[in-house]
Scaffold this motif. Structure first.
Motif, PDB file in Angstrom:
ATOM      1  N   LEU A   1      -1.158   2.720   9.201  1.00 46.34           N
ATOM      2  CA  LEU A   1      -0.948   4.051   8.630  1.00 46.34           C
ATOM      3  C   LEU A   1      -1.760   5.115   9.367  1.00 46.34           C
ATOM      4  N   SER A   2      -2.960   4.752   9.788  1.00 40.40           N
ATOM      5  CA  SER A   2      -3.787   5.702  10.526  1.00 40.40           C
ATOM      6  C   SER A   2      -3.123   6.074  11.849  1.00 40.40           C
TER       7      SER A   2
ATOM      8  N   ASP B   1       7.979  20.023  -1.935  1.00 40.68           N
ATOM      9  CA  ASP B   1       8.689  18.841  -1.482  1.00 40.68           C
ATOM     10  C   ASP B   1       7.841  17.620  -1.836  1.00 40.68           C
ATOM     11  N   GLY B   2       8.369  16.434  -1.584  1.00 38.61           N
ATOM     12  CA  GLY B   2       7.624  15.220  -1.888  1.00 38.61           C
ATOM     13  C   GLY B   2       8.037  14.084  -0.976  1.00 38.61           C
ATOM     14  N   VAL B   3       7.082  13.192  -0.691  1.00 35.86           N
ATOM     15  CA  VAL B   3       7.395  12.042   0.149  1.00 35.86           C
ATOM     16  C   VAL B   3       6.634  10.820  -0.351  1.00 35.86           C
ATOM     17  N   LEU B   4       7.326   9.698  -0.374  1.00 36.47           N
ATOM     18  CA  LEU B   4       6.709   8.403  -0.653  1.00 36.47           C
ATOM     19  C   LEU B   4       6.452   7.712   0.677  1.00 36.47           C
ATOM     20  N   VAL B   5       5.212   7.297   0.895  1.00 33.29           N
ATOM     21  CA  VAL B   5       4.843   6.523   2.078  1.00 33.29           C
ATOM     22  C   VAL B   5       4.449   5.131   1.597  1.00 33.29           C
ATOM     23  N   ARG B   6       5.243   4.120   1.947  1.00 34.25           N
ATOM     24  CA  ARG B   6       5.002   2.759   1.463  1.00 34.25           C
ATOM     25  C   ARG B   6       5.026   1.772   2.616  1.00 34.25           C
ATOM     26  N   VAL B   7       4.017   0.916   2.678  1.00 31.87           N
ATOM     27  CA  VAL B   7       4.019  -0.183   3.644  1.00 31.87           C
ATOM     28  C   VAL B   7       3.786  -1.475   2.877  1.00 31.87           C
ATOM     29  N   SER B   8       4.339  -2.565   3.390  1.00 34.41           N
ATOM     30  CA  SER B   8       4.191  -3.839   2.703  1.00 34.41           C
ATOM     31  C   SER B   8       4.226  -4.986   3.700  1.00 34.41           C
ATOM     32  N   SER B   9       3.629  -6.091   3.289  1.00 32.51           N
ATOM     33  CA  SER B   9       3.583  -7.302   4.117  1.00 32.51           C
ATOM     34  C   SER B   9       3.856  -8.512   3.238  1.00 32.51           C
ATOM     35  N   ILE B  10       4.566  -9.471   3.789  1.00 23.37           N
ATOM     36  CA  ILE B  10       4.858 -10.697   3.055  1.00 23.37           C
ATOM     37  C   ILE B  10       3.654 -11.636   3.141  1.00 23.37           C
ATOM     38  N   THR B  11       3.220 -12.111   1.997  1.00 23.57           N
ATOM     39  CA  THR B  11       2.091 -13.039   1.956  1.00 23.57           C
ATOM     40  C   THR B  11       2.291 -14.033   0.822  1.00 23.57           C
ATOM     41  N   ASN B  12       1.997 -15.291   1.088  1.00 26.54           N
ATOM     42  CA  ASN B  12       2.078 -16.308   0.059  1.00 26.54           C
ATOM     43  C   ASN B  12       0.705 -16.901  -0.233  1.00 26.54           C
ATOM     44  N   ASN B  13      -0.314 -16.201   0.254  1.00 19.54           N
ATOM     45  CA  ASN B  13      -1.674 -16.666   0.062  1.00 19.54           C
ATOM     46  C   ASN B  13      -2.530 -15.491  -0.411  1.00 19.54           C
ATOM     47  N   GLU B  14      -3.078 -15.590  -1.609  1.00 19.84           N
ATOM     48  CA  GLU B  14      -3.858 -14.503  -2.178  1.00 19.84           C
ATOM     49  C   GLU B  14      -5.061 -14.134  -1.310  1.00 19.84           C
ATOM     50  N   SER B  15      -5.601 -15.112  -0.599  1.00 22.19           N
ATOM     51  CA  SER B  15      -6.780 -14.859   0.223  1.00 22.19           C
ATOM     52  C   SER B  15      -6.464 -13.978   1.429  1.00 22.19           C
ATOM     53  N   ASP B  16      -5.172 -13.853   1.759  1.00 25.81           N
ATOM     54  CA  ASP B  16      -4.778 -13.042   2.913  1.00 25.81           C
ATOM     55  C   ASP B  16      -4.542 -11.570   2.561  1.00 25.81           C
ATOM     56  N   VAL B  17      -4.546 -11.248   1.281  1.00 24.65           N
ATOM     57  CA  VAL B  17      -4.187  -9.900   0.847  1.00 24.65           C
ATOM     58  C   VAL B  17      -5.116  -8.845   1.442  1.00 24.65           C
ATOM     59  N   SER B  18      -6.418  -9.072   1.377  1.00 25.15           N
ATOM     60  CA  SER B  18      -7.361  -8.088   1.908  1.00 25.15           C
ATOM     61  C   SER B  18      -7.167  -7.890   3.404  1.00 25.15           C
ATOM     62  N   LYS B  19      -6.803  -8.958   4.109  1.00 25.30           N
ATOM     63  CA  LYS B  19      -6.530  -8.851   5.544  1.00 25.30           C
ATOM     64  C   LYS B  19      -5.323  -7.955   5.789  1.00 25.30           C
ATOM     65  N   PHE B  20      -4.312  -8.082   4.957  1.00 25.68           N
ATOM     66  CA  PHE B  20      -3.117  -7.243   5.109  1.00 25.68           C
ATOM     67  C   PHE B  20      -3.422  -5.780   4.779  1.00 25.68           C
ATOM     68  N   TYR B  21      -4.275  -5.544   3.801  1.00 24.53           N
ATOM     69  CA  TYR B  21      -4.641  -4.173   3.482  1.00 24.53           C
ATOM     70  C   TYR B  21      -5.348  -3.506   4.660  1.00 24.53           C
ATOM     71  N   GLN B  22      -6.201  -4.244   5.342  1.00 23.85           N
ATOM     72  CA  GLN B  22      -6.857  -3.702   6.533  1.00 23.85           C
ATOM     73  C   GLN B  22      -5.834  -3.392   7.615  1.00 23.85           C
ATOM     74  N   LEU B  23      -4.838  -4.262   7.744  1.00 27.65           N
ATOM     75  CA  LEU B  23      -3.771  -4.050   8.712  1.00 27.65           C
ATOM     76  C   LEU B  23      -2.952  -2.811   8.335  1.00 27.65           C
TER      77      LEU B  23
ATOM     78  N   SER C   1       0.864  -1.176   0.000  1.00 28.38           N
ATOM     79  CA  SER C   1       0.000   0.000   0.000  1.00 28.38           C
ATOM     80  C   SER C   1       0.905   1.231   0.000  1.00 28.38           C
ATOM     81  N   TYR C   2       0.579   2.217  -0.841  1.00 25.71           N
ATOM     82  CA  TYR C   2       1.445   3.405  -0.856  1.00 25.71           C
ATOM     83  C   TYR C   2       0.706   4.623  -1.375  1.00 25.71           C
ATOM     84  N   TRP C   3       1.257   5.776  -1.030  1.00 27.15           N
ATOM     85  CA  TRP C   3       0.846   7.038  -1.649  1.00 27.15           C
ATOM     86  C   TRP C   3       2.058   7.946  -1.776  1.00 27.15           C
TER      87      TRP C   3
END
Length: 242
Positions: free
Chosen positions: A220-221, A193-215, A161-163
């Motif tokens: 980030l909040s 000025d400019g800033v990249l804000v990027r977070v990431s999580s390791i996942t090997n299961n596609e079904s877990d992706v939405s769970k990581f996005y919620q995390l 996830s990034y902006w």
């Protein structure tokens, strides 16, 4: 002014004065078009500004190397960015999130902040999915628009996830960023000025992706709420910095 010049006896003096006044006018125009100030929040650096512990998160050993913030792995990040930080955080449940921040004091027409869709493939990752997303960051003065992505590498997959914030907006494309930089320079007299804000999580299961996005959203909040209280406008747009 015409009457003043007509009363001068010497043609050379008249000419000199006309040239002098004309030069002052052009100087004033040039000065008004030249960016005079930054949008930057005046923070010291990421190491001192980004807390190692906040909310339900605390820094943890970074066991998995993060994807570089530059597209060319031979390049040095500090040749492109003014400040960079990469950390891993863990919560009480053991969930881990990798955080990467890259800051540029002066964004010019050659946009310096690199998007993940450039950096990840350049380092051997394949993009599996990408979609535009609006992040709910209550401390932001305007919508935070970024992207959700999934990449596959030789050893693992990552949910990302990034902006990218440029001055008082979050933008998606290099063209948008260039237009923003030019507009603010010409009409607001501002070096963005400019800033990249990027977070990431390791996942090997596609079904877990939405769970990581919620995390990611939770992380980030809490991060922006903590950081923006001291450094408004650093990670997200701030009304006090426009």
């Amino acid at each position: 002014m015409k009457d003043l010049f007509s009363k001068l006896p010497d043609v050379k003096i008249k000419t000199a004065l006309i040239l002098f006044v004309t030069s002052l006018i052009f100087l004033a125009i040039a000065t008004s078009l030249k960016p005079q100030k930054h949008y930057s929040s005046g923070f010291d650096n990421f190491e001192n500004s980004i807390p190692k512990e906040f909310g339900d998160w605390k820094e943890a050993p970074q066991l998995t190397p993060q994807v570089s913030l530059v597209s060319d792995t031979k390049s040095l990040q500090n040749q492109i960015y003014d400040d960079v930080i990469m950390r891993t955080y863990v919560n009480k449940d053991g969930a881990k999130i990798m955080l990467a921040l890259a800051y540029v004091k002066e964004q010019r027409q050659d946009v310096k902040v690199h998007q993940p869709e450039i950096c990840y493939p350049a380092q051997g990752f394949q993009m599996l999915s990408s979609k535009v997303s609006v992040f709910n960051m209550p401390v932001s003065s305007s919508p935070v628009v970024g992207k959700r992505q999934v990449y596959s590498g030789s050893s693992h997959q990552e949910a990302v996830s990034y902006w990218i914030r440029v001055a008082d907006e979050t933008l998606l494309t290099g063209i948008q960023m260039r237009l923003k930089i030019i507009e603010d320079g010409l009409f607001k007299g501002r070096l963005d000025d400019g800033v990249l804000v990027r977070v990431s999580s390791i996942t090997n299961n596609e079904s877990d992706v939405s769970k990581f996005y919620q995390l990611h959203d939770q992380f980030l909040s809490e991060l922006t709420a903590t950081v923006e209280g001291k450094f408004p406008g650093l990670l997200v747009p701030s009304a006090s910095k426009t």
